[in-house]
Design a protein around this motif. Structure first.
Motif, PDB file in Angstrom:
ATOM      1  N   LEU A 245       0.842  -1.194   0.000  1.00 49.88           N
ATOM      2  CA  LEU A 245       0.000   0.000   0.000  1.00 49.88           C
ATOM      3  C   LEU A 245       0.877   1.244   0.000  1.00 49.88           C
ATOM      4  O   LEU A 245       1.795   1.351   0.816  1.00 49.88           O
ATOM      5  CB  LEU A 245      -0.904   0.007   1.237  1.00 49.88           C
ATOM      6  CG  LEU A 245      -1.794   1.246   1.445  1.00 49.88           C
ATOM      7  CD1 LEU A 245      -2.862   1.314   0.363  1.00 49.88           C
ATOM      8  CD2 LEU A 245      -2.435   1.212   2.828  1.00 49.88           C
ATOM      9  N   ALA A 246       0.590   2.181  -0.895  1.00 44.42           N
ATOM     10  CA  ALA A 246       1.277   3.473  -0.905  1.00 44.42           C
ATOM     11  C   ALA A 246       0.523   4.448  -0.011  1.00 44.42           C
ATOM     12  O   ALA A 246      -0.680   4.656  -0.186  1.00 44.42           O
ATOM     13  CB  ALA A 246       1.372   4.015  -2.331  1.00 44.42           C
ATOM     14  N   LEU A 247       1.195   5.045   0.937  1.00 43.12           N
ATOM     15  CA  LEU A 247       0.565   5.955   1.893  1.00 43.12           C
ATOM     16  C   LEU A 247       0.365   7.359   1.319  1.00 43.12           C
ATOM     17  O   LEU A 247      -0.056   8.259   2.038  1.00 43.12           O
ATOM     18  CB  LEU A 247       1.405   6.040   3.168  1.00 43.12           C
ATOM     19  CG  LEU A 247       1.633   4.718   3.901  1.00 43.12           C
ATOM     20  CD1 LEU A 247       2.429   4.959   5.179  1.00 43.12           C
ATOM     21  CD2 LEU A 247       0.314   4.021   4.212  1.00 43.12           C
ATOM     22  N   THR A 248       0.629   7.523   0.039  1.00 42.54           N
ATOM     23  CA  THR A 248       0.502   8.826  -0.609  1.00 42.54           C
ATOM     24  C   THR A 248      -0.805   8.980  -1.378  1.00 42.54           C
ATOM     25  O   THR A 248      -1.083  10.061  -1.903  1.00 42.54           O
ATOM     26  CB  THR A 248       1.657   9.031  -1.600  1.00 42.54           C
ATOM     27  OG1 THR A 248       1.608   7.989  -2.595  1.00 42.54           O
ATOM     28  CG2 THR A 248       2.992   8.971  -0.892  1.00 42.54           C
TER      29      THR A 248
ATOM     30  N   VAL B 262       3.668  14.637   9.870  1.00 37.96           N
ATOM     31  CA  VAL B 262       3.115  13.403  10.438  1.00 37.96           C
ATOM     32  C   VAL B 262       2.287  12.598   9.438  1.00 37.96           C
ATOM     33  O   VAL B 262       1.714  11.579   9.809  1.00 37.96           O
ATOM     34  CB  VAL B 262       2.245  13.695  11.685  1.00 37.96           C
ATOM     35  CG1 VAL B 262       3.021  14.492  12.718  1.00 37.96           C
ATOM     36  CG2 VAL B 262       0.953  14.407  11.307  1.00 37.96           C
ATOM     37  N   VAL B 263       2.217  13.043   8.169  1.00 39.97           N
ATOM     38  CA  VAL B 263       1.265  12.416   7.232  1.00 39.97           C
ATOM     39  C   VAL B 263       1.530  10.925   7.023  1.00 39.97           C
ATOM     40  O   VAL B 263       0.600  10.164   6.759  1.00 39.97           O
ATOM     41  CB  VAL B 263       1.250  13.128   5.864  1.00 39.97           C
ATOM     42  CG1 VAL B 263       0.652  14.507   5.977  1.00 39.97           C
ATOM     43  CG2 VAL B 263       2.640  13.183   5.248  1.00 39.97           C
ATOM     44  N   PHE B 264       2.770  10.496   7.158  1.00 40.54           N
ATOM     45  CA  PHE B 264       3.076   9.080   6.982  1.00 40.54           C
ATOM     46  C   PHE B 264       3.212   8.359   8.324  1.00 40.54           C
ATOM     47  O   PHE B 264       2.782   7.214   8.471  1.00 40.54           O
ATOM     48  CB  PHE B 264       4.353   8.918   6.153  1.00 40.54           C
ATOM     49  CG  PHE B 264       4.286   9.606   4.826  1.00 40.54           C
ATOM     50  CD1 PHE B 264       3.209   9.413   3.969  1.00 40.54           C
ATOM     51  CD2 PHE B 264       5.297  10.470   4.417  1.00 40.54           C
ATOM     52  CE1 PHE B 264       3.137  10.053   2.736  1.00 40.54           C
ATOM     53  CE2 PHE B 264       5.235  11.116   3.191  1.00 40.54           C
ATOM     54  CZ  PHE B 264       4.155  10.905   2.355  1.00 40.54           C
ATOM     55  N   ALA B 265       3.782   9.029   9.307  1.00 43.17           N
ATOM     56  CA  ALA B 265       3.947   8.416  10.624  1.00 43.17           C
ATOM     57  C   ALA B 265       2.599   8.049  11.242  1.00 43.17           C
ATOM     58  O   ALA B 265       2.435   6.971  11.829  1.00 43.17           O
ATOM     59  CB  ALA B 265       4.720   9.349  11.551  1.00 43.17           C
ATOM     60  N   ARG B 266       1.611   8.953  11.126  1.00 43.85           N
ATOM     61  CA  ARG B 266       0.285   8.675  11.690  1.00 43.85           C
ATOM     62  C   ARG B 266      -0.370   7.474  10.998  1.00 43.85           C
ATOM     63  O   ARG B 266      -1.068   6.680  11.631  1.00 43.85           O
ATOM     64  CB  ARG B 266      -0.610   9.906  11.561  1.00 43.85           C
ATOM     65  CG  ARG B 266      -0.305  11.005  12.568  1.00 43.85           C
ATOM     66  CD  ARG B 266      -0.716  10.603  13.983  1.00 43.85           C
ATOM     67  NE  ARG B 266      -0.507  11.670  14.938  1.00 43.85           N
ATOM     68  CZ  ARG B 266      -1.434  12.550  15.296  1.00 43.85           C
ATOM     69  NH1 ARG B 266      -2.636  12.498  14.748  1.00 43.85           N
ATOM     70  NH2 ARG B 266      -1.166  13.488  16.185  1.00 43.85           N
ATOM     71  N   GLN B 267      -0.174   7.356   9.690  1.00 41.28           N
ATOM     72  CA  GLN B 267      -0.745   6.209   8.991  1.00 41.28           C
ATOM     73  C   GLN B 267      -0.080   4.904   9.422  1.00 41.28           C
ATOM     74  O   GLN B 267      -0.758   3.873   9.580  1.00 41.28           O
ATOM     75  CB  GLN B 267      -0.617   6.403   7.476  1.00 41.28           C
ATOM     76  CG  GLN B 267      -1.480   7.535   6.935  1.00 41.28           C
ATOM     77  CD  GLN B 267      -1.426   7.613   5.425  1.00 41.28           C
ATOM     78  OE1 GLN B 267      -1.981   6.779   4.723  1.00 41.28           O
ATOM     79  NE2 GLN B 267      -0.743   8.637   4.915  1.00 41.28           N
ATOM     80  N   LEU B 268       1.219   4.941   9.620  1.00 43.15           N
ATOM     81  CA  LEU B 268       1.904   3.747  10.110  1.00 43.15           C
ATOM     82  C   LEU B 268       1.475   3.418  11.534  1.00 43.15           C
ATOM     83  O   LEU B 268       1.369   2.244  11.906  1.00 43.15           O
ATOM     84  CB  LEU B 268       3.424   3.940  10.049  1.00 43.15           C
ATOM     85  CG  LEU B 268       4.058   3.971   8.655  1.00 43.15           C
ATOM     86  CD1 LEU B 268       5.564   4.145   8.768  1.00 43.15           C
ATOM     87  CD2 LEU B 268       3.720   2.710   7.870  1.00 43.15           C
ATOM     88  N   ALA B 269       1.222   4.449  12.326  1.00 41.60           N
ATOM     89  CA  ALA B 269       0.744   4.213  13.690  1.00 41.60           C
ATOM     90  C   ALA B 269      -0.609   3.527  13.672  1.00 41.60           C
ATOM     91  O   ALA B 269      -0.929   2.721  14.557  1.00 41.60           O
ATOM     92  CB  ALA B 269       0.657   5.538  14.447  1.00 41.60           C
TER      93      ALA B 269
ATOM     94  N   ALA C  19      -7.631  12.554   1.054  1.00 43.64           N
ATOM     95  CA  ALA C  19      -8.376  13.018   2.226  1.00 43.64           C
ATOM     96  C   ALA C  19      -7.549  12.862   3.498  1.00 43.64           C
ATOM     97  O   ALA C  19      -7.495  13.766   4.343  1.00 43.64           O
ATOM     98  CB  ALA C  19      -9.698  12.262   2.350  1.00 43.64           C
ATOM     99  N   VAL C  20      -6.898  11.706   3.640  1.00 45.93           N
ATOM    100  CA  VAL C  20      -6.077  11.460   4.824  1.00 45.93           C
ATOM    101  C   VAL C  20      -4.867  12.388   4.844  1.00 45.93           C
ATOM    102  O   VAL C  20      -4.547  13.009   5.871  1.00 45.93           O
ATOM    103  CB  VAL C  20      -5.625   9.984   4.870  1.00 45.93           C
ATOM    104  CG1 VAL C  20      -4.560   9.778   5.940  1.00 45.93           C
ATOM    105  CG2 VAL C  20      -6.807   9.072   5.135  1.00 45.93           C
ATOM    106  N   VAL C  21      -4.170  12.478   3.711  1.00 48.98           N
ATOM    107  CA  VAL C  21      -2.961  13.307   3.641  1.00 48.98           C
ATOM    108  C   VAL C  21      -3.277  14.771   3.932  1.00 48.98           C
ATOM    109  O   VAL C  21      -2.573  15.438   4.703  1.00 48.98           O
ATOM    110  CB  VAL C  21      -2.281  13.153   2.263  1.00 48.98           C
ATOM    111  CG1 VAL C  21      -1.168  14.183   2.107  1.00 48.98           C
ATOM    112  CG2 VAL C  21      -1.724  11.748   2.098  1.00 48.98           C
ATOM    113  N   THR C  22      -4.351  15.297   3.343  1.00 46.43           N
ATOM    114  CA  THR C  22      -4.677  16.710   3.561  1.00 46.43           C
ATOM    115  C   THR C  22      -5.252  16.959   4.947  1.00 46.43           C
ATOM    116  O   THR C  22      -5.016  18.021   5.534  1.00 46.43           O
ATOM    117  CB  THR C  22      -5.653  17.212   2.480  1.00 46.43           C
ATOM    118  OG1 THR C  22      -6.819  16.368   2.454  1.00 46.43           O
ATOM    119  CG2 THR C  22      -4.998  17.205   1.110  1.00 46.43           C
ATOM    120  N   ALA C  23      -5.998  15.994   5.478  1.00 54.28           N
ATOM    121  CA  ALA C  23      -6.530  16.169   6.830  1.00 54.28           C
ATOM    122  C   ALA C  23      -5.404  16.224   7.858  1.00 54.28           C
ATOM    123  O   ALA C  23      -5.372  17.110   8.724  1.00 54.28           O
ATOM    124  CB  ALA C  23      -7.493  15.033   7.167  1.00 54.28           C
TER     125      ALA C  23
END
Length: 212
Positions: free
Chosen positions: A95-98, A115-122, A102-106
């Motif tokens: 899965l690409a986190l980019t 935190v756009v990638f760290a929060r998704q990994l969390a 909606a998630v990235v902009t939020a």
């Protein structure tokens, strides 16, 4: 008529085309040399990383990829390569986190872009998953934060960078780092394409050997 020499048919056009041909040959030779240098320097580590990734996939692990700008496109290419390789190759969860705008902009708007990638990994990452960060400079704060989050969660942390590795080279807990020694963003990204395709092929080979 912004470029009158293109229509003049004179020596100016011939000179321009000679310059274009020469530049193209130089760039092609440069990327060939750079790819050879990277593969020679990191051949053993690429094989070791592929073994680690294959072990992760065997145990139910998933691959999460991420990057900024052009590297975000490369991150999506990596995920697509592993998930939908075509032919007889084994599809693997990636899965690409980019891709979720909606998630990235939020996260960027409400918390901060770092935190756009760290929060998704969390939220998604589990021990044994794989985090693959792509960068030309190696200095993107959001990638460093994500790699640190990945190591905290017991994930396999892999980085691709250019120049001299930047902050990625100083990130504790990073399992594998592949640095393309160039200051050209274009050459770095071209060589990184070779690196992650090599990783994919070696991972597939590891999984195929297990099946035999």
């Amino acid at each position: 008529m912004l470029y009158p020499f293109l229509y003049s048919g004179g020596s100016g056009l011939d000179t321009l085309m000679d310059d274009v041909r020469r530049s193209t040959v130089e760039k092609a030779n440069e990327i060939v040399r750079l790819r050879e240098t990277v593969l020679e320097q990191y051949g053993e580590d690429l094989a070791a990383c592929a073994r680690r990734m294959a072990d992760a996939f065997r145990s139910g692990g998933r691959l999460f990829t991420f990057g900024n700008g052009g590297s975000s496109t490369d991150a999506q290419d990596v995920a697509a390569l592993f998930l939908n390789p075509g032919g007889d190759a084994r599809p693997l969860p990636a899965l690409a986190l980019t891709t979720d705008v909606a998630v990235v902009t939020a996260l960027s708007n409400d918390v901060g872009f770092e935190v756009v990638f760290a929060r998704q990994l969390a939220a998604f990452g589990r021990p044994g998953d794989i985090a693959l960060a792509l960068s030309t400079s190696g200095n993107s704060d959001n990638l460093i934060a994500a790699l640190r989050e990945a190591t905290r969660r017991g994930m396999v942390a892999v980085g691709l960078a250019g120049y001299t590795g930047g902050q990625m080279a100083e990130t504790p807990g990073l399992h594998h780092l592949f640095v393309v020694p160039s200051s050209s963003v274009h050459r770095i990204q071209e060589a990184q394409t070779t690196v992650y395709h090599a990783l994919w092929e070696l991972t597939q080979r590891e999984l195929t050997q297990e099946a035999l």
